[in-house]
Design an enzyme around this catalytic site. Structure first.
Site, mmCIF file in Angstrom:
data_model
loop_
_atom_site.group_PDB
_atom_site.id
_atom_site.type_symbol
_atom_site.label_atom_id
_atom_site.label_comp_id
_atom_site.label_asym_id
_atom_site.label_seq_id
_atom_site.Cartn_x
_atom_site.Cartn_y
_atom_site.Cartn_z
ATOM 1 N N ALA A 126 0.887 -1.172 0.000
ATOM 2 C CA ALA A 126 0.000 0.000 0.000
ATOM 3 C C ALA A 126 0.921 1.217 0.000
ATOM 4 O O ALA A 126 1.285 1.733 1.045
ATOM 5 C CB ALA A 126 -0.911 -0.025 1.223
ATOM 6 N N ALA A 128 1.302 4.474 -1.949
ATOM 7 C CA ALA A 128 1.240 5.917 -2.236
ATOM 8 C C ALA A 128 1.090 6.739 -0.943
ATOM 9 O O ALA A 128 0.448 6.266 -0.010
ATOM 10 C CB ALA A 128 0.073 6.210 -3.162
ATOM 11 N N PRO A 129 1.669 7.936 -0.888
ATOM 12 C CA PRO A 129 2.372 8.649 -1.963
ATOM 13 C C PRO A 129 3.812 8.206 -2.196
ATOM 14 O O PRO A 129 4.451 8.695 -3.115
ATOM 15 C CB PRO A 129 2.335 10.103 -1.496
ATOM 16 C CG PRO A 129 2.300 10.010 -0.002
ATOM 17 C CD PRO A 129 1.508 8.786 0.317
ATOM 18 N N LYS A 132 7.688 5.698 1.933
ATOM 19 C CA LYS A 132 8.398 4.477 2.347
ATOM 20 C C LYS A 132 8.939 3.725 1.136
ATOM 21 O O LYS A 132 9.976 3.086 1.227
ATOM 22 C CB LYS A 132 7.495 3.599 3.208
ATOM 23 C CG LYS A 132 7.091 4.311 4.488
ATOM 24 C CD LYS A 132 6.180 3.506 5.360
ATOM 25 C CE LYS A 132 5.545 4.354 6.438
ATOM 26 N NZ LYS A 132 4.530 5.310 5.941
ATOM 27 N N GLY A 178 -4.604 -4.785 -2.711
ATOM 28 C CA GLY A 178 -3.459 -5.585 -2.257
ATOM 29 C C GLY A 178 -3.820 -7.033 -1.953
ATOM 30 O O GLY A 178 -2.938 -7.893 -1.852
ATOM 31 N N ASP A 195 2.077 -1.233 4.829
ATOM 32 C CA ASP A 195 1.793 0.015 5.558
ATOM 33 C C ASP A 195 0.309 0.292 5.296
ATOM 34 O O ASP A 195 -0.054 0.995 4.365
ATOM 35 C CB ASP A 195 2.690 1.124 5.001
ATOM 36 C CG ASP A 195 2.581 2.416 5.787
ATOM 37 O OD1 ASP A 195 2.447 2.358 7.025
ATOM 38 O OD2 ASP A 195 2.617 3.499 5.166
ATOM 39 N N CYS A 248 -0.630 4.147 10.906
ATOM 40 C CA CYS A 248 -0.443 5.407 11.640
ATOM 41 C C CYS A 248 -1.659 5.623 12.533
ATOM 42 O O CYS A 248 -2.184 6.720 12.631
ATOM 43 C CB CYS A 248 -0.192 6.578 10.691
ATOM 44 S SG CYS A 248 -1.475 6.803 9.475
HETATM 45 N N1 SAM Z 1 3.069 3.730 2.464
HETATM 46 C C1 SAM Z 1 2.624 5.048 2.088
HETATM 47 C C2 SAM Z 1 3.750 6.031 2.292
HETATM 48 O O1 SAM Z 1 4.589 5.801 3.146
HETATM 49 O O2 SAM Z 1 3.804 7.044 1.581
HETATM 50 C C3 SAM Z 1 1.361 5.441 2.824
HETATM 51 C C4 SAM Z 1 0.269 4.442 2.623
HETATM 52 S S1 SAM Z 1 -1.272 4.903 3.303
HETATM 53 C C5 SAM Z 1 -1.050 4.568 4.969
HETATM 54 C C6 SAM Z 1 -2.264 3.568 2.783
HETATM 55 C C7 SAM Z 1 -2.497 3.534 1.285
HETATM 56 O O3 SAM Z 1 -3.212 2.329 0.989
HETATM 57 C C8 SAM Z 1 -3.344 4.672 0.733
HETATM 58 O O4 SAM Z 1 -2.640 5.295 -0.305
HETATM 59 C C9 SAM Z 1 -4.590 3.982 0.205
HETATM 60 O O5 SAM Z 1 -5.093 4.580 -0.969
HETATM 61 C C10 SAM Z 1 -4.088 2.591 -0.081
HETATM 62 N N2 SAM Z 1 -5.109 1.508 -0.033
HETATM 63 C C11 SAM Z 1 -6.338 1.521 0.523
HETATM 64 N N3 SAM Z 1 -6.926 0.318 0.386
HETATM 65 C C12 SAM Z 1 -6.032 -0.476 -0.245
HETATM 66 C C13 SAM Z 1 -6.047 -1.826 -0.692
HETATM 67 N N4 SAM Z 1 -7.109 -2.604 -0.457
HETATM 68 N N5 SAM Z 1 -4.979 -2.303 -1.357
HETATM 69 C C14 SAM Z 1 -3.905 -1.517 -1.570
HETATM 70 N N6 SAM Z 1 -3.821 -0.236 -1.180
HETATM 71 C C15 SAM Z 1 -4.876 0.276 -0.527
#
Ligand code: SAM
Length: 479
Positions: A126, A128-129, A132, A178, A195, A248
């Site tokens: 997971a 974006a942005p 990590k 994911g 994450d 978080c």
């Molecule tokens: N790891 C990122 C960073 O450090 O910049 C932050 C990630 S943020 C906590 C969680 C991300 O998971 C969001 O961008 C969201 O759009 C995405 N997300 C939500 N549901 C998801 C899913 N089922 N599978 C994959 N990504 C998902």
């Protein structure tokens, strides 16, 4: 103190039910209402920590080391500068030398540091942005392959843009829920970072409204998604591999309970790797199980949760699937490969490039070596980096060739002054102090890092910055 930070009573009542004995709810509320210190991570793909420290010294930027990340620093800029020039418009940011990243958000990749030493194939489930993802890519020194996945299509675009700015070359981006990885990429990964999407309770210091829609039910709903994702991560991980789960948020519903679900579902096949020794002082935030539960008042940061697991055994996934459809890339023909390698050697002094040159229509791409085994398992949004476009007389280089590979060049580079860099990022041609006899493409650098391409033209360099990156804002200087 930000007293407008919204902290609902129902949330506080819930927190009181699980806050550890050595912490107080009063300190927690006080921390939630205090402004967050700004922190940045040095992108070692572009700049060394020593160079960064020197830059800070010269420019009166005050820094304080983040104890758990060698490349992380809390940063204070002079007041006048801070007022007039957003950090995103500074030369260090534009050149990809730094990423503004909250200090506690540097912890999950750090928890994977040891595992990454032996990892060729890594998943950021997971992503974006991409704070990590870019940290992981730098820790991997752009080697191996890092698959960065994101569900939201608008956020995939931001992720791609950030990877370009940071000079990440070992990444493949995908755009899926994911939960598909366990089925399509069964036991493919040496290391996985999940994450997870979460309720964001730890982010109130940055966003005063983060708790506006808080409810226990929404915690429970998100934890269902987190359980699906962690289950998928288990199947996608190779036996012997390492999984880091992070959020978080603070509630055990989305943290400890999700970890317990994993341990119960795969009893005897996965074990906790405690994090109490991750850095000096980590024990202050370590739970009895060995997870890091970072409350905002412990390290004066955002709230975070990090757990690390080792997969110790295998179990079949009966839902495994195989992607249908053809792979749209072919290996670049040998003649074009030779022409390209000769050109970059003669013009830029670049003798070797690691990776595989691949072609799709007229596009020339560079894939990380380790991608070959994975390239047809799922459909990717982007694979490697696009380095050129072919035309009848050869190859025209693309912007990303410069941002990701430009540091290998020894010839036809130009270190821009601040004024030249302003012109470049504003889409203007760059005036040269002295006319040049050089011709052809030039790699432009800023703060020692490659930022893009231009073309030598006697008194100037013609600007090749892609239009979508042109900015009309105040950049680099503020007086
Ligand atoms: N790891 C990122 C960073 O450090 O910049 C932050 C990630 S943020 C906590 C969680 C991300 O998971 C969001 O961008 C969201 O759009 C995405 N997300 C939500 N549901 C998801 C899913 N089922 N599978 C994959 N990504 C998902």
């Amino acid at each position: 103190m930000n007293t407008s930070t919204y902290i609902p009573e129902s949330f506080l009542a819930d927190v009181k039910s699980y806050i550890p004995e050595h912490l107080t709810i009063e300190d927690f509320v006080k921390a939630c209402q205090s402004p967050l210190r700004r922190s940045v991570r040095v992108n070692t793909l572009k700049m060394s920590v020593e160079e960064f420290k020197q830059y800070c010294h010269t420019n009166d930027w005050l820094i304080d080391a983040v104890p758990w990340c060698d490349n992380g620093f809390w940063l204070t800029r002079p007041e006048a500068e801070e007022e007039k020039l957003p950090i995103g418009n500074t030369e260090l940011h534009l050149s990809g030398c730094i990423y503004v990243q909250e200090a506690s958000s540097m912890l999950p990749p750090m928890a994977l540091a040891e595992a990454l030493e032996d990892s060729q194939v890594v998943l950021d489930m997971a992503a974006a942005p991409g704070s990590k993802t870019s940290q992981l890519a730098a820790m991997m020194d752009n080697q191996g392959v890092l698959i960065a996945n994101e569900l939201s299509s608008s956020r995939v675009k931001v992720l791609a843009a950030n990877m370009k700015r940071m000079g990440v070359a070992n990444c493949a981006l995908s755009h899926f829920n994911g939960s598909i990885f366990g089925d399509y990429m069964f036991e493919c990964f040496d290391s996985i970072l999940l994450d997870a999407p979460c309720s964001g309770e730890g982010t109130v210091r940055k966003d005063a409204d983060a708790l506006k829609n808080w409810s226990l039910q929404s915690n429970i709903d998100i934890s269902d998604v987190q359980k699906q994702l962690i289950r998928s991560a288990f199947f996608a991980l190779k036996p012997g591999g390492t999984l880091v789960y992070s959020t978080c948020t603070l509630t055990p519903v989305e943290n400890q309970a999700v970890c317990s679900y994993l341990l119960e579902q795969f009893k005897g096949l996965i074990e906790i790797e405690p994090l109490d020794k991750l850095f000096d002082g980590a024990e202050k935030a370590t739970t009895d199980q060995g997870y890091l539960h970072v409350w905002p008042q412990i390290f004066d940061s955002e709230g975070f949760f990090i757990a690390r697991f080792k997969k110790t055994g295998s179990v079949d996934n009966p839902e495994q699937k195989i992607k249908k459809g053809a792979f749209p890339f072919t290996a670049t023909d040998v003649k074009l490969q030779n022409t390209f390698h000769c050109y970059i050697k003669k013009h830029f002094g670049i003798k070797t490039l690691s990776g595989n040159l691949m072609t799709r229509d007229k596009e020339l791409w560079l894939f990380p070596d380790a991608l070959e085994q994975l390239q047809n398992k799922i459909k990717y949004a982007r694979l490697g980096i696009q380095i050129g476009t072919t035309h009848k007389n050869g190859v025209r280089l693309e912007h990303e060739f410069a941002t990701a590979l430009g540091h290998h060049a020894t010839d036809n580079t130009l270190a821009m002054s601040q004024q030249q860099a302003c012109d470049y990022f504003q889409g203007k041609d760059i005036r040269l102090a002295q006319p040049t006899t050089k011709t052809g493409e030039v790699i432009l650098t800023l703060c020692g890092a490659p930022v893009g391409l231009g073309k030598w033209q006697k008194n100037k360099v013609k600007n090749s910055l892609p239009r979508d990156l042109v900015s009309n804002a105040q950049l680099i200087t503020w007086v």
